[in-house]
Write a protein that holds these residues in place. Structure first.
Motif, mmCIF file in Angstrom:
data_model
loop_
_atom_site.group_PDB
_atom_site.id
_atom_site.type_symbol
_atom_site.label_atom_id
_atom_site.label_comp_id
_atom_site.label_asym_id
_atom_site.label_seq_id
_atom_site.Cartn_x
_atom_site.Cartn_y
_atom_site.Cartn_z
ATOM 1 N N SER A 46 -0.078 4.314 0.720
ATOM 2 C CA SER A 46 -0.342 5.100 1.761
ATOM 3 C C SER A 46 0.228 4.923 3.191
ATOM 4 C CB SER A 46 -1.854 5.122 1.965
ATOM 5 O OG SER A 46 -2.129 6.198 2.727
ATOM 6 N N CYS A 47 0.435 3.493 3.498
ATOM 7 C CA CYS A 47 0.961 3.105 4.674
ATOM 8 C C CYS A 47 2.558 2.509 4.658
ATOM 9 C CB CYS A 47 0.114 2.340 5.466
ATOM 10 S SG CYS A 47 -0.312 0.822 4.445
ATOM 11 N N CYS B 59 -6.162 0.781 2.844
ATOM 12 C CA CYS B 59 -5.899 -0.817 2.536
ATOM 13 C C CYS B 59 -6.728 -1.586 3.621
ATOM 14 C CB CYS B 59 -4.471 -1.037 2.256
ATOM 15 S SG CYS B 59 -3.405 -0.831 4.050
ATOM 16 N N CYS C 194 -4.732 1.492 8.247
ATOM 17 C CA CYS C 194 -4.732 2.256 7.226
ATOM 18 C C CYS C 194 -6.236 2.256 6.522
ATOM 19 C CB CYS C 194 -3.596 1.844 6.404
ATOM 20 S SG CYS C 194 -3.735 2.714 4.670
ATOM 21 N N CYS D 267 0.816 -1.191 0.066
ATOM 22 C CA CYS D 267 0.097 0.262 0.089
ATOM 23 C C CYS D 267 0.806 1.318 -0.064
ATOM 24 C CB CYS D 267 -0.853 0.022 1.274
ATOM 25 S SG CYS D 267 -1.841 1.796 1.575
HETATM 26 ZN ZN LIG Z 1 -2.278 1.004 3.653
#
Ligand SMILES: [Zn+2]
Ligand SMILES: [Zn+2]
Length: 375
Positions: free
Chosen positions: A145-146, A200, A197, A143
């Motif tokens: 984002s994280c 995800c 997150c 992911c």
């Molecule tokens: Zn994530």
């Protein structure tokens, strides 16, 4: 040491069903499982042998190849050589574990990301020369984002799982074995995420379409599985990715048939060419052509071998042979002149020229004997 027959290894008949094969395997694998034979190299060898036999016999396609050719079916990359993607002892445990409903946990983490299975089709000519093929498939990456951690809050991140205390696995006794299962709370990661997150949902993974160029080796058989290590789905929490398995289908060809390293091709010739002898042009799988002399009086169905003009052999520079089969074609839609010539030819054939068609005259002399009651 020569290889033992797979049916003998599992002590089953050649007509055993898949259920019987599986049962026999289970029994043998339990007997020789390293957990029960600590440090016994003979048991280990037996365990490998049993697994190799089962790996072939459980797969209808490999089993059919083995039934027909024996161990030769895999000499250019059998289960032992890794040609089918069996990469050694680790895979054996996976196979056994899958069957017994258990998974080996590794260092308190989920072992790897998931494997991906895809299909691809290639032409026979591509299987001959080898080919680079671009495949597209759905996969999962870390992911963005994280960064694969699964946690919204990078500072807090994840915490040690209270169920397994971070080991990721739970041990229990199952018959002979001490079985380890992934922890159900943390799914084997050993960590739980306090603030998942949003992108995800805490899995640490994100779907992606992936494109990859794969090398398909010359001589590959229809139905072969190629394993590309590390090209499967990303693992969660930064664990290694799974593997990609590409199942290769080789499409049938219009004029060539292949059987291992051998190529067959049926070539029509005119009746007169077969009778008078001729030089015919024969296409070769490598894209070339060659001339073949058809002797006088060639019969339909006669085969000729062209050495080294057959299919490529996997992981080798040698090639098999090509066989051409002559099919004599009876002419149709004759012109007036052709008809006259053939009528004249037929008249000549009837007038006592028996050695011209030995099979025909031989047959009819037997028919005469039959009617006269001699046989
Ligand atoms: Zn994530
Ligand atoms: Zn846990």
């Amino acid at each position: 040491m020569s290889k033992r027959d797979y049916y003998e290894v599992l002590k089953i008949s050649r007509t055993a069903t898949q259920v019987e094969i599986k049962q026999a395997y289970r029994k043998k694998a339990m007997k020789y499982h390293p957990d029960r034979n600590q440090g016994d190299p003979e048991a280990e060898a037996k365990f490998k042998e049993v697994n190799e036999a089962y790996d072939v016999l459980k797969d209808e396609q490999k089993k059919a190849a083995y039934d027909q050719y024996g161990h030769d079916a895999f000499q250019n990359g059998g289960p032992g050589a890794g040609g089918f993607g069996a990469g050694g002892f680790g895979d054996i445990f996976d196979m056994f574990g899958d069957m017994m409903g258990m998974r080996r946990g590794g260092q308190g983490q989920r072992r790897t990301g998931a494997d991906i299975q895809i299909q691809t089709e290639i032409e026979l000519t591509e299987a001959f020369s080898g080919v680079k093929k671009t495949v597209k498939f759905q996969s999962k990456k870390s992911c963005t984002s994280c960064n694969g951690s699964g946690s919204e809050d990078k500072a807090k991140g994840s915490q040690t799982c209270p169920t397994c205390h971070g080991s990721g696995k739970i041990r229990s006794q199952n018959g002979f074995f001490l079985v380890e299962r992934p922890c159900h709370t943390c799914h084997g990661s050993g960590q739980v995420i306090s603030n998942p997150c949003k992108k995800c949902q805490g899995t640490g993974l994100e779907s992606q379409e992936k494109e990859l160029e794969i090398d398909i080796p010359a001589g590959i058989e229809d139905g072969t599985r190629i394993r590309i290590a590390g090209e499967g789905e990303a693992g969660s929490n930064g664990t290694p990715p799974g593997d990609l398995y590409v199942h290769v289908s080789v499409l049938p060809h219009d004029i060539f048939q292949r059987d291992g390293g051998t190529i067959f091709c049926r070539i029509p010739v005119r009746m007169t060419q077969a009778a008078l002898g001729a030089e015919i042009e024969v296409p070769i799988i490598d894209g070339g052509r060659t001339k073949v002399k058809i002797p006088t009086g060639t019969q339909s169905g006669k085969q000729f071998r062209l050495r080294g003009k057959g299919f490529s052999v996997l992981r080798s520079s040698s090639r098999g042979d090509m066989y051409i089969e002559v099919k004599v074609e009876t002419p149709q839609n004759l012109t007036k002149r052709q008809k006259e010539l053939l009528e004249e030819f037929e008249k000549e054939s009837q007038d006592g020229h028996e050695q011209g068609s030995p099979e025909t005259s031989g047959f009819f002399s037997k028919v005469r004997d039959f009617f006269e009651g001699k046989s």
